[in-house]
Design a protein around this motif. Sequence first.
Motif, PDB file in Angstrom:
ATOM      1  N   SER A 149     -11.598 -11.804  -6.014  1.00 50.93           N
ATOM      2  CA  SER A 149     -10.948 -12.513  -7.110  1.00 50.93           C
ATOM      3  C   SER A 149      -9.794 -13.315  -6.525  1.00 50.93           C
ATOM      4  O   SER A 149      -8.933 -12.758  -5.827  1.00 50.93           O
ATOM      5  N   VAL A 150      -9.780 -14.614  -6.790  1.00 46.56           N
ATOM      6  CA  VAL A 150      -8.772 -15.512  -6.229  1.00 46.56           C
ATOM      7  C   VAL A 150      -7.952 -16.094  -7.373  1.00 46.56           C
ATOM      8  O   VAL A 150      -8.506 -16.669  -8.314  1.00 46.56           O
ATOM      9  N   THR A 151      -6.650 -15.938  -7.295  1.00 51.12           N
ATOM     10  CA  THR A 151      -5.764 -16.433  -8.339  1.00 51.12           C
ATOM     11  C   THR A 151      -5.602 -17.941  -8.233  1.00 51.12           C
ATOM     12  O   THR A 151      -5.562 -18.500  -7.136  1.00 51.12           O
ATOM     13  N   LEU A 155      -7.803 -20.298  -0.182  1.00 52.89           N
ATOM     14  CA  LEU A 155      -8.957 -19.529   0.265  1.00 52.89           C
ATOM     15  C   LEU A 155      -9.296 -19.840   1.718  1.00 52.89           C
ATOM     16  O   LEU A 155      -9.621 -18.944   2.498  1.00 52.89           O
ATOM     17  N   ILE A 156      -9.225 -21.112   2.099  1.00 53.45           N
ATOM     18  CA  ILE A 156      -9.529 -21.563   3.459  1.00 53.45           C
ATOM     19  C   ILE A 156      -8.398 -22.480   3.909  1.00 53.45           C
ATOM     20  O   ILE A 156      -7.960 -23.346   3.151  1.00 53.45           O
ATOM     21  N   GLY A 198     -10.538 -26.564  -5.107  1.00 59.82           N
ATOM     22  CA  GLY A 198     -10.222 -27.921  -4.694  1.00 59.82           C
ATOM     23  C   GLY A 198     -10.221 -28.017  -3.181  1.00 59.82           C
ATOM     24  O   GLY A 198      -9.761 -27.106  -2.480  1.00 59.82           O
ATOM     25  N   VAL A 199     -10.741 -29.131  -2.654  1.00 57.31           N
ATOM     26  CA  VAL A 199     -10.825 -29.349  -1.209  1.00 57.31           C
ATOM     27  C   VAL A 199      -9.807 -30.421  -0.823  1.00 57.31           C
ATOM     28  O   VAL A 199      -9.753 -31.488  -1.445  1.00 57.31           O
ATOM     29  N   PHE A 200      -9.025 -30.140   0.212  1.00 54.32           N
ATOM     30  CA  PHE A 200      -7.951 -31.037   0.628  1.00 54.32           C
ATOM     31  C   PHE A 200      -8.027 -31.290   2.127  1.00 54.32           C
ATOM     32  O   PHE A 200      -8.219 -30.356   2.908  1.00 54.32           O
ATOM     33  N   THR A 246      -8.691 -27.725   3.840  1.00 52.59           N
ATOM     34  CA  THR A 246      -8.101 -26.570   3.156  1.00 52.59           C
ATOM     35  C   THR A 246      -8.724 -26.464   1.768  1.00 52.59           C
ATOM     36  O   THR A 246      -8.884 -27.472   1.075  1.00 52.59           O
ATOM     37  N   VAL A 247      -9.097 -25.251   1.380  1.00 51.93           N
ATOM     38  CA  VAL A 247      -9.706 -25.010   0.069  1.00 51.93           C
ATOM     39  C   VAL A 247      -8.775 -24.108  -0.737  1.00 51.93           C
ATOM     40  O   VAL A 247      -8.387 -23.034  -0.278  1.00 51.93           O
TER      41      VAL A 247
END
Length: 586
Positions: free
Chosen positions: A28-30, A35-36, A54-56, A91-92
């Motif tokens: 579970s991710v707040t 995450l990455i 979201g991907v950055f 970064t995710v």
Amino acid sequence: MARRPDTFETALAKVFEGPRRREASWLSVTGGETLITAGQPADTVYLLRSGRLGVFKPAQEGAPPRFIGLIKPGEPAGEISILAGTAHTSTVVALRDSEVLALSREVFLSALKDRSELTVELARLMIGRLRSEGQASSRPSVFGFVAARARPIRAFVERIGEHARMLGFSCAVVADFAPPEALDALERDHDVVLYVAEADETGWATFCARQADRLFLCGSAAEPPPHHPVQRARSAEARRLTDLILFRNGPGGPPATSARWIDALDPARWFHVHEAQDEDVARVARVVTGTSVGLVLSGGGARAYAHVGALRAFRAAGAQFDFAGGVSMGAVIAAEVSAGIPQDEMEARLRHAFVDTSPLSDLSMPIIAMTRGHKVDRLLEQAYGQRRMADLPLPFFCVSADLTSGHPHLHDRGPLAQALRASIALPGILPPVVLGDRVLVDGAVMRNLPAEIMRDVNEGPVVAIDVTRDRAVDPHVLADPPSWWRWLLSGEWKKGPPLVSILMRSATVTTGADLASSRAATDLLVLPHLDGVEIRDWKAWQPAVAAGESAAVAAMATLDGPLTHLRQRKLAAVPDLTGETDIASS
């Protein structure tokens, strides 16, 4: 051929529905949690089951992290780095509270080896992502509007929804808690969903901030910013998806107090809204529907007069710009657009500043530059005084080149006159601008058409006008330069010596790679034909303006619909591989 119902998610589920179930982990991710992280070793693949990621691209060259797309339920994250055997390049971040299935590198590769259908579905998904990059499906669709002060915002958000519907989008406004399945259905059945929370609805406001793809904090610049506003996690990536709306009162311009809010909240973008002006509300609706129009103007000395003609044509056709930016002379003209200056007044101001009084006629001994720069300083001071960039009605940026770091420098806050002075400081012609330990010169040296920057701040169409394509230097003057006495007697000295042309053109030459990058970020490119306009000929107002006007008319004639929906039409034309036949049997 019929489309196969299988997806990567269902194929992966089949692998782990049996004895191998213990090899996968649930997490579970707040919302707001990373995450990455880019640069870290790739040792895990994640499958999103619920929520939104979201991907950055990481920050580089002094620029902030760049949002590049969404990961939706049923899609993996981190698989490309695993297959390539490299560290993560992006970064995710969880944009909402999310649930993910985590697989170690060894387990994931073993599953691909054992189940060919999983490999096929993964290939389908990865190719589909590449072919549909930037499509509407990869942009935010759920927006949270949270009041940062006591001023009610429900009616304002309802009006945004009305304007979104007038633009042709289905839109739902949500003002209270609902079962998760009901919210999922709203998102599935509408193009845009707007959550709205008042300042005293603390729990609901927190929910909106954590469940929206993009967050708008709303307040009044007449009041101080709150000490503890509702926000996402304060990571650099989360701030890139947090915006600020400042309400203003009265018929005058925007308040000169925006900096307090911007410094306190550090938003990615900020918008000034007069609720009594329907166009301001419509502009926010264009922003959330991806139909806002960004204007980018290149440098080019006197040839930049063509921007004025192009704007005349666009405005005559009813085009409205929601963002503006530029470099060098293009930045000066884009600032007029952002300041809301009407076309006739803008033309009069620019004629007075550059045609009636040659800006480069205060020549000096060339120790640092050919001119002292005092005339340009006075012109900018007269035009803008102490006005700050953050107080302009439309979001604005300009670019200078930082000789200290060797990177472009983005200006989007601080004194407007100072930013413009840095952006037009052509090396050898105008003295550089020194800000702290930075030495700033004309942005055209490194980025003469900053369309990529506009693409980062505006998800709608980008209109770029480039005035550097044709010959900008008169070869006859350089091959047979006039004598000093003839140059003085003819009045040509007001333009500066022919050396000025060489310096100006050298500083505004765009490389093939830069041009390709700029054009890739542009949806409508206007290229005025200015072969007869010399880059330092500040009297060439009429031919340059006429060239810009005709080029813009020609560019608009190629459109097959409204300018606002140009990017929607382009993205809709990109094939979506996920709807095609199985690649293994086609």
